[in-house]
Design a protein around this motif. Structure first.
Motif, short mmCIF file in Angstrom:
data_model
loop_
_atom_site.label_atom_id
_atom_site.label_comp_id
_atom_site.label_asym_id
_atom_site.label_seq_id
_atom_site.Cartn_x
_atom_site.Cartn_y
_atom_site.Cartn_z
N LEU A 160 0.83 -1.20 0.00
CA LEU A 160 0.00 0.00 0.00
C LEU A 160 0.87 1.26 0.00
CD1 LEU A 160 -2.74 1.38 0.13
CD2 LEU A 160 -2.69 1.11 2.64
N GLY A 161 1.95 1.22 0.80
CA GLY A 161 2.86 2.35 0.84
C GLY A 161 3.52 2.62 -0.50
N ILE A 162 3.89 1.57 -1.20
CA ILE A 162 4.50 1.72 -2.53
C ILE A 162 3.53 2.39 -3.49
CG2 ILE A 162 5.20 0.42 -4.57
CD1 ILE A 162 7.43 0.63 -2.58
N LEU A 163 2.26 1.99 -3.43
CA LEU A 163 1.25 2.60 -4.30
C LEU A 163 1.07 4.09 -3.97
CD1 LEU A 163 -1.51 -0.18 -4.38
CD2 LEU A 163 -0.07 0.56 -6.28
N LEU A 164 1.06 4.42 -2.69
CA LEU A 164 0.86 5.81 -2.28
C LEU A 164 2.05 6.70 -2.63
CD1 LEU A 164 -0.81 5.22 1.21
CD2 LEU A 164 -1.93 6.01 -0.89
N LEU A 165 3.25 6.13 -2.60
CA LEU A 165 4.45 6.91 -2.91
C LEU A 165 4.41 7.52 -4.30
CD1 LEU A 165 7.47 4.84 -1.49
CD2 LEU A 165 6.75 7.13 -0.80
N LYS A 166 3.73 6.84 -5.21
CA LYS A 166 3.69 7.32 -6.59
C LYS A 166 2.98 8.67 -6.71
CE LYS A 166 3.85 2.64 -8.48
NZ LYS A 166 3.16 1.60 -9.28
N GLY A 167 2.25 9.05 -5.67
CA GLY A 167 1.58 10.34 -5.67
C GLY A 167 2.43 11.46 -5.12
N TYR A 168 3.70 11.15 -4.78
CA TYR A 168 4.58 12.15 -4.18
C TYR A 168 5.93 12.16 -4.92
CZ TYR A 168 1.23 12.16 -0.35
OH TYR A 168 0.08 12.26 0.40
N PRO A 169 5.91 12.45 -6.23
CA PRO A 169 7.15 12.36 -7.03
C PRO A 169 8.23 13.34 -6.59
CG PRO A 169 5.38 13.40 -8.28
CD PRO A 169 4.75 12.85 -7.04
N LYS A 170 7.85 14.58 -6.24
CA LYS A 170 8.87 15.57 -5.84
C LYS A 170 9.50 15.20 -4.51
CE LYS A 170 6.92 19.52 -8.34
NZ LYS A 170 6.36 20.89 -8.23
N GLU A 171 8.67 14.84 -3.56
CA GLU A 171 9.17 14.45 -2.24
C GLU A 171 10.06 13.20 -2.34
OE1 GLU A 171 5.38 16.73 -1.65
OE2 GLU A 171 6.06 15.13 -2.99
N PHE A 172 9.62 12.28 -3.19
CA PHE A 172 10.38 11.04 -3.38
C PHE A 172 11.76 11.34 -3.95
CE2 PHE A 172 11.82 7.14 -5.22
CZ PHE A 172 11.25 6.12 -4.46
N LYS A 173 11.81 12.15 -4.99
CA LYS A 173 13.08 12.51 -5.63
C LYS A 173 14.01 13.20 -4.65
CE LYS A 173 15.84 13.47 -9.19
NZ LYS A 173 16.55 12.45 -9.99
N SER A 174 13.45 14.10 -3.84
CA SER A 174 14.25 14.83 -2.87
C SER A 174 14.81 13.91 -1.79
CB SER A 174 13.39 15.92 -2.22
OG SER A 174 14.10 16.59 -1.20
N TYR A 175 14.01 12.93 -1.37
CA TYR A 175 14.41 12.05 -0.27
C TYR A 175 15.34 10.93 -0.73
CZ TYR A 175 14.02 9.19 3.95
OH TYR A 175 14.30 8.48 5.08
N PHE A 176 15.00 10.29 -1.86
CA PHE A 176 15.73 9.10 -2.28
C PHE A 176 16.78 9.38 -3.35
CE2 PHE A 176 11.84 7.00 -0.64
CZ PHE A 176 12.44 6.12 0.24
N GLY A 177 16.70 10.49 -4.03
CA GLY A 177 17.73 10.83 -5.01
C GLY A 177 17.52 10.23 -6.38
N VAL A 178 16.39 9.53 -6.59
CA VAL A 178 16.05 8.95 -7.90
C VAL A 178 14.57 9.21 -8.15
CG1 VAL A 178 17.83 7.15 -7.81
CG2 VAL A 178 15.54 6.68 -6.92
N SER A 179 14.13 9.01 -9.38
CA SER A 179 12.73 9.24 -9.71
C SER A 179 11.85 8.20 -9.04
CB SER A 179 12.53 9.18 -11.22
OG SER A 179 12.68 7.86 -11.69
N VAL A 180 10.58 8.55 -8.84
CA VAL A 180 9.67 7.64 -8.17
C VAL A 180 9.44 6.38 -9.01
CG1 VAL A 180 7.57 8.72 -9.09
CG2 VAL A 180 7.47 7.47 -6.93
N ALA A 181 9.43 6.52 -10.34
CA ALA A 181 9.20 5.36 -11.20
C ALA A 181 10.29 4.30 -11.03
CB ALA A 181 9.12 5.81 -12.66
N ILE A 182 11.53 4.76 -10.96
CA ILE A 182 12.66 3.84 -10.75
C ILE A 182 12.75 3.43 -9.29
CG2 ILE A 182 15.17 3.63 -10.83
CD1 ILE A 182 13.83 3.54 -13.56
#
Length: 324
Positions: free
Chosen positions: A23-45
């Motif tokens: 469920l968390g993985i599915l929800l992460l896809k709605g936060y692309p900017k935050e994901f990129k900032s936190y993890f350093g890669v695009s949300v898709a990858i």
């Protein structure tokens, strides 16, 4: 508000509960900017990477953490080393090439999908191990940044000529395999410093090397070598191990190995030593045990010699100079 929601989702994907994780993985896809900032890669990858790194068969090492199973507190951009074990018989491991700092990849018992190694152009250290590996993967030869290559415990009989493309290699290990001969293109590895060819089926070494090679350490024990030639080794050698082979004699022109610090000839069929062995002025250790040596040449020039092993030979007497 979004930041707090994003943190809540991170806690979900860190959960051991598989339902919460998915469920968390599915929800992460709605936060692309935050994901990129936190993890350093695009949300898709990133979601693909996270899904793979959660496996029990994957260990990660990072800039600020040691060997662990991955969790959300480890930035993907900090991962420098990954070990993958035998439970991962799938092609998804190739997604790891998107990790920007990955330099070291160790694959244990993974014979399939090795063509995908061509994606890992950033690698500096590669380890392949497993009895199912029977053919040298040509994809290795595209990894021009490799400094260390280890291939261990396989059924490989030969190495591709293309290994000569790995011009930045400093260490090459092919051990516990079935290698019968070396390709002549090894002469191209001009930066090679350490060579491990332990426990193979080598009967001879081709006269392929040139003095421009900076080889310092050569470990060739547990093969079937019957003879050594001048061209097999180099003037810059510090350590040479040819123990547990089938050598009967040594070259008389070894006088040029003046940088040699340790020489291991244990467990061969050597009957006599060349007189020029006394010219190894930097030799600290000399291993001669379990041979057929009847007399020793003069060793008084070996001023730096600290350890001499001569057990289980056919010596009738020792020179009084030994030990002085």
């Amino acid at each position: 508000m979004r930041n707090q929601e994003f943190q809540n989702i991170l806690e979900m994907i860190n959960s051991k509960d598989e339902t919460n994780f998915k469920l968390g993985i599915l929800l992460l896809k709605g936060y692309p900017k935050e994901f990129k900032s936190y993890f350093g890669v695009s949300v898709a990858i990133g979601v693909k990477l996270i899904s793979f790194l959660r496996s029990d068969s994957v260990s990660v090492f990072g800039l600020a953490f040691g060997k662990e199973q991955w969790d959300v507190n480890m930035p993907l951009s900090d991962i420098v080393e990954i070990h993958i074990h035998n439970k991962c018989y799938n092609s998804h491991w190739s997604i790891l090439h998107h990790l920007p700092s990955l330099k070291i990849l160790k694959l244990f018992d993974i014979p399939k999908y090795l063509k995908k190694l061509v994606l890992f152009q950033q690698l500096e250290h590669l380890v392949l191990s497993g009895r199912d590996l029977k053919k040298y993967p040509e994809s290795i030869n595209t990894l021009k940044k490799l400094k260390k290559l280890e291939i261990k415990t396989t059924f490989l009989k030969e190495i591709s000529d293309g290994i000569g493309n790995l011009v930045n290699l400093k260490m090459l290990e092919i051990s516990n395999s079935c290698i019968e001969k070396l390709p002549t293109t090894i002469r191209n590895l001009i930066k090679l410093e350490t060579l491990f060819l332990i426990n193979n089926k080598l009967k001879s070494l081709p006269d392929i090397f040139e003095n421009k090679i900076n080889l310092k350490n050569s470990y060739l024990s547990r093969n079937r070598l019957k003879m050594l030639h001048k061209g097999d080794f180099f003037k810059n050698l510090h350590h040479l191990d040819v123990s547990r082979n089938e050598l009967k004699k040594l070259p008389n022109d070894w006088y040029y190995l003046k940088k040699l610090r340790s020489l291991n000839l244990t467990f061969n069929h050597i009957e006599e030593l060349p007189s020029k062995i006394g010219n190894f002025s930097n030799l600290r250790e000399l291993h001669l045990g379990i041979n057929k040596i009847e007399t020793l040449p003069c060793l008084t020039k070996l001023k730096k010699l600290r350890k001499l092993y001569i057990e289980k030979n056919r010596l009738k007497e020792l020179s009084s100079s030994i030990g002085n």
